[in-house]
Structures are given as structure tokens and as C-alpha cells.
Design a protein around this motif. Structure first.
Motif, PDB file in Angstrom:
ATOM      1  N   TYR A 160      29.624 -29.213  -8.673  1.00  0.00           N
ATOM      2  CA  TYR A 160      30.158 -30.166  -7.711  1.00  0.00           C
ATOM      3  C   TYR A 160      30.724 -31.328  -8.524  1.00  0.00           C
ATOM      4  O   TYR A 160      30.100 -31.757  -9.491  1.00  0.00           O
ATOM      5  CB  TYR A 160      29.043 -30.645  -6.775  1.00  0.00           C
ATOM      6  CG  TYR A 160      29.551 -31.310  -5.532  1.00  0.00           C
ATOM      7  CD1 TYR A 160      29.935 -30.567  -4.432  1.00  0.00           C
ATOM      8  CD2 TYR A 160      29.646 -32.693  -5.457  1.00  0.00           C
ATOM      9  CE1 TYR A 160      30.404 -31.176  -3.285  1.00  0.00           C
ATOM     10  CE2 TYR A 160      30.118 -33.309  -4.312  1.00  0.00           C
ATOM     11  CZ  TYR A 160      30.500 -32.551  -3.231  1.00  0.00           C
ATOM     12  OH  TYR A 160      30.971 -33.151  -2.103  1.00  0.00           O
ATOM     13  N   THR A 200      28.748 -34.455 -10.710  1.00  0.00           N
ATOM     14  CA  THR A 200      27.296 -34.293 -10.586  1.00  0.00           C
ATOM     15  C   THR A 200      26.849 -33.139 -11.477  1.00  0.00           C
ATOM     16  O   THR A 200      27.674 -32.439 -12.052  1.00  0.00           O
ATOM     17  CB  THR A 200      26.865 -33.963  -9.140  1.00  0.00           C
ATOM     18  OG1 THR A 200      27.311 -32.658  -8.816  1.00  0.00           O
ATOM     19  CG2 THR A 200      27.386 -34.966  -8.137  1.00  0.00           C
ATOM     20  N   GLY A 204      28.827 -35.577   0.276  1.00  0.00           N
ATOM     21  CA  GLY A 204      28.040 -36.220  -0.762  1.00  0.00           C
ATOM     22  C   GLY A 204      26.817 -36.976  -0.299  1.00  0.00           C
ATOM     23  O   GLY A 204      26.162 -37.643  -1.100  1.00  0.00           O
ATOM     24  N   TRP A 234      23.987 -36.014   0.184  1.00  0.00           N
ATOM     25  CA  TRP A 234      22.814 -35.421  -0.461  1.00  0.00           C
ATOM     26  C   TRP A 234      22.664 -35.872  -1.907  1.00  0.00           C
ATOM     27  O   TRP A 234      21.652 -35.579  -2.526  1.00  0.00           O
ATOM     28  CB  TRP A 234      22.942 -33.897  -0.416  1.00  0.00           C
ATOM     29  CG  TRP A 234      24.283 -33.428  -0.887  1.00  0.00           C
ATOM     30  CD1 TRP A 234      25.366 -33.157  -0.114  1.00  0.00           C
ATOM     31  CD2 TRP A 234      24.707 -33.242  -2.229  1.00  0.00           C
ATOM     32  NE1 TRP A 234      26.433 -32.797  -0.884  1.00  0.00           N
ATOM     33  CE2 TRP A 234      26.049 -32.843  -2.202  1.00  0.00           C
ATOM     34  CE3 TRP A 234      24.083 -33.368  -3.463  1.00  0.00           C
ATOM     35  CZ2 TRP A 234      26.784 -32.581  -3.354  1.00  0.00           C
ATOM     36  CZ3 TRP A 234      24.815 -33.100  -4.619  1.00  0.00           C
ATOM     37  CH2 TRP A 234      26.152 -32.706  -4.541  1.00  0.00           C
ATOM     38  N   LYS A 235      23.625 -36.579  -2.469  1.00  0.00           N
ATOM     39  CA  LYS A 235      23.589 -36.921  -3.895  1.00  0.00           C
ATOM     40  C   LYS A 235      22.365 -37.742  -4.280  1.00  0.00           C
ATOM     41  O   LYS A 235      21.923 -37.694  -5.403  1.00  0.00           O
ATOM     42  CB  LYS A 235      24.859 -37.653  -4.299  1.00  0.00           C
ATOM     43  CG  LYS A 235      26.054 -36.729  -4.326  1.00  0.00           C
ATOM     44  CD  LYS A 235      27.306 -37.469  -4.757  1.00  0.00           C
ATOM     45  CE  LYS A 235      28.495 -36.539  -4.711  1.00  0.00           C
ATOM     46  NZ  LYS A 235      29.741 -37.240  -5.051  1.00  0.00           N
ATOM     47  N   LEU A 248      19.283 -35.840  -5.968  1.00  0.00           N
ATOM     48  CA  LEU A 248      19.306 -35.254  -7.321  1.00  0.00           C
ATOM     49  C   LEU A 248      18.418 -35.998  -8.260  1.00  0.00           C
ATOM     50  O   LEU A 248      18.209 -37.053  -8.402  1.00  0.00           O
ATOM     51  CB  LEU A 248      20.745 -35.228  -7.854  1.00  0.00           C
ATOM     52  CG  LEU A 248      21.701 -34.373  -7.049  1.00  0.00           C
ATOM     53  CD1 LEU A 248      23.088 -34.448  -7.653  1.00  0.00           C
ATOM     54  CD2 LEU A 248      21.250 -32.926  -7.011  1.00  0.00           C
TER      55      LEU A 248
END
Length: 67
Positions: A22, A25, A61, A63-64, A67
Motif C-alpha cells: 500500500y 506504508t 487509509g 486503518w493506518k 500499523l
């Protein structure tokens, strides 16, 4: 929908490195075929962890932070 996501998860388990990164990322994305959803995954060593199921067009994005 669930059948497609399970099949995609099986493909990830077989060869997680084949899915593209992605942008900007360390996550990879596996796109669904029939539905506009993707599985976002992170590969560490020989383990692939699915981070989320995300819609491809709504709130990109979000959900970034996971991480």
C-alpha cells in the motif's frame, strides 16, 4: 462476501509477498474481485497478519493507525 474474503485470506496464507504494498506504508493490500473491499495485511518474517477489511473507496487509509 464472506466466501470471497475467506478465499482471499487463503491466498494470502499461501503467498503473502505477492500482494502489492500500500503506498507509503509497510502494509500490503489484497483486493476483492466481486466486492469493492480489500484485506490489508502486514508481513513480518513468515507471518502475515490481516489488519483490517476495508472498503476501497470510503475513508481511504483510516486503518493506518493500526500499523
Amino acid at each position: 462476501f464472506l466466501v470471497e474474503m475467506r478465499e482471499l485470506a487463503r491466498e494470502i496464507a499461501k503467498r503473502p509477498q505477492r500482494f502489492p504494498l500500500y503506498p507509503r506504508t509497510l502494509a500490503r493490500r489484497a483486493l476483492g474481485k466481486r466486492f469493492p473491499y480489500m484485506l490489508v495485511l502486514v508481513v513480518v518474517g513468515d507471518v502475515a497478519r490481516i489488519v483490517c477489511v476495508a472498503h476501497q473507496h470510503q475513508e481511504p487509509g483510516y486503518w493506518k493507525g493500526r500499523l
